[in-house]
Design an enzyme around this catalytic site. Structure first.
Site, mmCIF file in Angstrom:
data_model
loop_
_atom_site.group_PDB
_atom_site.id
_atom_site.type_symbol
_atom_site.label_atom_id
_atom_site.label_comp_id
_atom_site.label_asym_id
_atom_site.label_seq_id
_atom_site.Cartn_x
_atom_site.Cartn_y
_atom_site.Cartn_z
ATOM 1 N N GLY A 44 97.454 9.922 30.175
ATOM 2 C CA GLY A 44 96.764 11.091 30.707
ATOM 3 C C GLY A 44 96.944 11.309 32.204
ATOM 4 N N ARG A 79 100.101 -9.135 9.496
ATOM 5 C CA ARG A 79 100.609 -7.779 9.301
ATOM 6 C C ARG A 79 101.777 -7.410 10.210
ATOM 7 N NH1 ARG A 79 97.650 -3.391 10.617
ATOM 8 N NH2 ARG A 79 97.926 -1.929 8.932
ATOM 9 N N HIS A 92 90.157 -4.978 34.185
ATOM 10 C CA HIS A 92 90.707 -4.833 32.834
ATOM 11 C C HIS A 92 91.976 -3.993 32.921
ATOM 12 C CE1 HIS A 92 86.998 -6.113 30.773
ATOM 13 N NE2 HIS A 92 86.323 -5.400 31.659
ATOM 14 N N GLU A 102 89.458 1.420 12.684
ATOM 15 C CA GLU A 102 89.036 1.130 14.061
ATOM 16 C C GLU A 102 87.981 2.113 14.560
ATOM 17 O OE1 GLU A 102 93.276 0.633 15.759
ATOM 18 O OE2 GLU A 102 92.024 -1.089 16.192
ATOM 19 N N ASN A 133 94.996 5.525 35.964
ATOM 20 C CA ASN A 133 95.663 5.911 34.717
ATOM 21 C C ASN A 133 97.125 6.029 35.054
ATOM 22 O OD1 ASN A 133 93.286 6.248 33.244
ATOM 23 N ND2 ASN A 133 93.075 8.371 33.923
ATOM 24 N N SER A 184 98.213 12.882 35.349
ATOM 25 C CA SER A 184 98.749 14.234 35.478
ATOM 26 C C SER A 184 99.935 14.271 36.430
ATOM 27 C CB SER A 184 97.639 15.150 36.007
ATOM 28 O OG SER A 184 97.186 14.689 37.269
ATOM 29 N N GLU A 223 78.222 -4.761 29.626
ATOM 30 C CA GLU A 223 78.687 -5.959 30.338
ATOM 31 C C GLU A 223 77.572 -6.565 31.181
ATOM 32 O OE1 GLU A 223 82.251 -5.678 32.626
ATOM 33 O OE2 GLU A 223 83.523 -5.295 30.885
ATOM 34 N N HIS A 266 103.169 10.322 40.829
ATOM 35 C CA HIS A 266 102.978 9.745 42.165
ATOM 36 C C HIS A 266 101.946 8.611 42.047
ATOM 37 C CE1 HIS A 266 103.138 10.417 46.669
ATOM 38 N NE2 HIS A 266 102.268 9.434 46.510
ATOM 39 N N HIS A 290 98.925 6.613 42.085
ATOM 40 C CA HIS A 290 97.580 6.932 42.551
ATOM 41 C C HIS A 290 96.530 6.408 41.589
ATOM 42 C CE1 HIS A 290 98.203 10.069 39.537
ATOM 43 N NE2 HIS A 290 96.886 10.224 39.488
ATOM 44 N N CYS A 340 104.645 18.051 44.587
ATOM 45 C CA CYS A 340 103.619 17.045 44.265
ATOM 46 C C CYS A 340 102.407 17.211 45.179
ATOM 47 C CB CYS A 340 104.201 15.649 44.430
ATOM 48 S SG CYS A 340 102.940 14.366 44.339
ATOM 49 N N GLN A 392 91.887 6.507 41.057
ATOM 50 C CA GLN A 392 90.735 7.370 41.266
ATOM 51 C C GLN A 392 89.479 6.543 41.475
ATOM 52 O OE1 GLN A 392 90.164 10.848 38.784
ATOM 53 N NE2 GLN A 392 92.100 10.471 37.722
ATOM 54 N N CYS A 452 101.972 13.968 47.576
ATOM 55 C CA CYS A 452 102.945 13.586 48.605
ATOM 56 C C CYS A 452 102.442 14.005 49.997
ATOM 57 C CB CYS A 452 104.293 14.239 48.314
ATOM 58 S SG CYS A 452 105.321 13.308 47.143
HETATM 59 P P1 H2U Z 1 95.131 11.773 37.105
HETATM 60 O O1 H2U Z 1 96.584 11.963 37.261
HETATM 61 O O2 H2U Z 1 94.764 10.350 36.779
HETATM 62 O O3 H2U Z 1 94.520 12.796 36.207
HETATM 63 O O4 H2U Z 1 94.472 12.015 38.549
HETATM 64 C C1 H2U Z 1 94.774 13.099 39.337
HETATM 65 C C2 H2U Z 1 93.479 13.673 39.877
HETATM 66 O O5 H2U Z 1 93.803 14.489 40.982
HETATM 67 C C3 H2U Z 1 92.752 14.541 38.869
HETATM 68 O O6 H2U Z 1 91.470 13.988 38.638
HETATM 69 C C4 H2U Z 1 92.933 15.611 41.016
HETATM 70 C C5 H2U Z 1 92.652 15.912 39.563
HETATM 71 O O7 H2U Z 1 91.378 16.448 39.416
HETATM 72 N N1 H2U Z 1 93.590 16.684 41.774
HETATM 73 C C6 H2U Z 1 93.053 17.090 42.966
HETATM 74 O O8 H2U Z 1 91.998 16.599 43.364
HETATM 75 N N2 H2U Z 1 93.690 18.046 43.715
HETATM 76 C C7 H2U Z 1 94.843 18.668 43.326
HETATM 77 O O9 H2U Z 1 95.392 19.480 44.048
HETATM 78 C C8 H2U Z 1 95.419 18.389 41.995
HETATM 79 C C9 H2U Z 1 94.781 17.263 41.222
HETATM 80 ZN ZN ZN Z 2 104.330 12.750 45.252
#
Ligand code: H2U
Ligand code: ZN
Length: 340
Positions: free
Chosen positions: A157, A26, A296, A315, A151, A159, A180, A162, A164, A50, A166, A53
């Site tokens: 997703g 395909r 992964h 899917e 992420n 946010s 698994e 910068h 980072h 940010c 989790q 930062c």
């Molecule tokens: P993501 O960009 O992967 O969503 O991770 C950012 C995380 O940072 C998100 O889970 C947290 C959000 O809850 N966050 C804080 O803990 N403090 C903040 O001031 C903003 C965002």
């Molecule tokens: Zn930053």
């Protein structure tokens, strides 16, 4: 025997006991679907707005220290909270609930707002490896599952650009992990060896799905990959958890991350989005010889920096499907490996 590079077939994922439909014939179909717009990428090295930062104030009013390598803080909007001792399981016919306890943290990979993991120096990536391992030790002392993930990119997703990741840690094994665990356990009981250690031996011999390797690690596109350019990253020797990695293995990990993520960025000449994360033995204080540590990488991009794969239709209703073969994807990624 049918030619797997040109005929529809199903492939088995032994890690999850699931199948994927592969439809390589395909790949020639025309594309008139959604084209994503690229976010502008001219970020400053420090952004006053940010919340990750150094020296900036977060949503809850706390001020980040002037950190120089990595920095960890409790997520101000945690999805999991410490267990409520009074919470109970409930059952109403088919409708069940279970109480959960856990905690969430945010991991800053670098004080530099404008970098990605792929762009960081191997010595700085090594600091991130140490941070990941330390989180498993520290949080794993309280909770049996410590999910470390990143992420990357607005389309996944994230946010904030910068660099980072989790930690979401919980007092139960999440669904994918439980699958698994069961699959690796059953394989170990039958073969007295670990599934992914055996897979690594087979794949290193064949080489066609290996994107990169060094003395301690193999980076490959799994035979059963769902995402077009999915990676599985596995240590060559049996290792249950991130903290078990020695100094040399951690350096080798930083180096293969640098090259594998560099190949991602080179593929479509873009900061390649993905969700990545680590799976290792549960942190319940027990030995789990059936578990092999692995990461992964699930990137959404399919054809270019702006055309992504969607998990829809068959899917969602039937089973996962891919067009490009994992062998073809691995070959393209090998061609994109940076010279380090
Ligand atoms: P993501 O960009 O992967 O969503 O991770 C950012 C995380 O940072 C998100 O889970 C947290 C959000 O809850 N966050 C804080 O803990 N403090 C903040 O001031 C903003 C965002
Ligand atoms: Zn930053």
């Amino acid at each position: 025997m049918i030619d797997l590079s040109d005929n529809p077939h199903r492939r088995y994922n032994p890690l999850l006991d699931e199948w994927v439909l592969v439809s390589p014939h395909r790949t020639k179909r025309p594309w008139l679907g959604q084209v994503e717009t690229l976010p502008p990428d001219n970020r400053p090295s420090f952004d006053t707005k940010c919340y990750l930062c150094p020296g900036n104030t977060r949503a809850n009013g706390e001020v980040n220290p002037n950190y120089e390598t990595t920095y960890v803080f409790e997520n101000d909007f945690a999805a999991l909270l410490p267990p409520d001792p009074n919470a109970e399981t409930t059952t109403d016919g088919l409708l069940q609930t279970q109480p959960v306890g856990g905690e969430c943290r945010v991991l800053c990979f670098s004080p530099r707002h404008d970098l990605t993991l792929a762009q960081m120096e191997p010595s700085a990536i090594r600091e991130v490896v140490n941070m990941w391992a330390d989180q498993v030790t520290e949080v794993g002392a309280r909770l049996k599952w410590v999910q470390i993930f990143e992420n990357k990119g607005a389309s996944m997703g994230a946010s904030n650009p910068h660099p980072h990741g989790q930690v979401w840690a919980c007092d139960y094994l999440p669904t994918e992990v439980a699958k698994e665990d069961a699959c690796q356990k059953s394989y170990f009981d039958h073969h007295q060896s670990s599934m992914l250690v055996d897979l690594v031996k087979q794949e290193v011999d064949k080489a066609e799905r290996v994107v990169d390797q060094n003395e301690h690690w193999v980076l490959l596109v799994p035979f059963w990959a769902i995402w077009p350019f999915e990676y599985l990253l596995v240590p060559k020797r049996p290792v249950q958890r991130l903290p078990d990695l020695n100094d040399v293995e951690r350096n080798a990990l930083a180096s293969i991350l640098k090259s594998g993520l560099g190949a991602y960025d080179n593929l479509f000449q873009t900061a390649f989005p993905y969700s990545m994360g680590w799976h290792g033995a549960p942190t319940d204080g027990k030995e789990h010889p059936h578990w092999q540590l692995h990461a992964h990488f699930y990137p959404p991009l399919l054809r270019s920096a702006t055309v992504r794969k969607f998990m829809v239709g068959f899917e969602l209703l039937g089973e996962a499907q891919r067009d490009l073969t994992p062998e073809g994807s691995a070959a393209r990624l090998r061609d994109c490996l940076p010279t380090l």
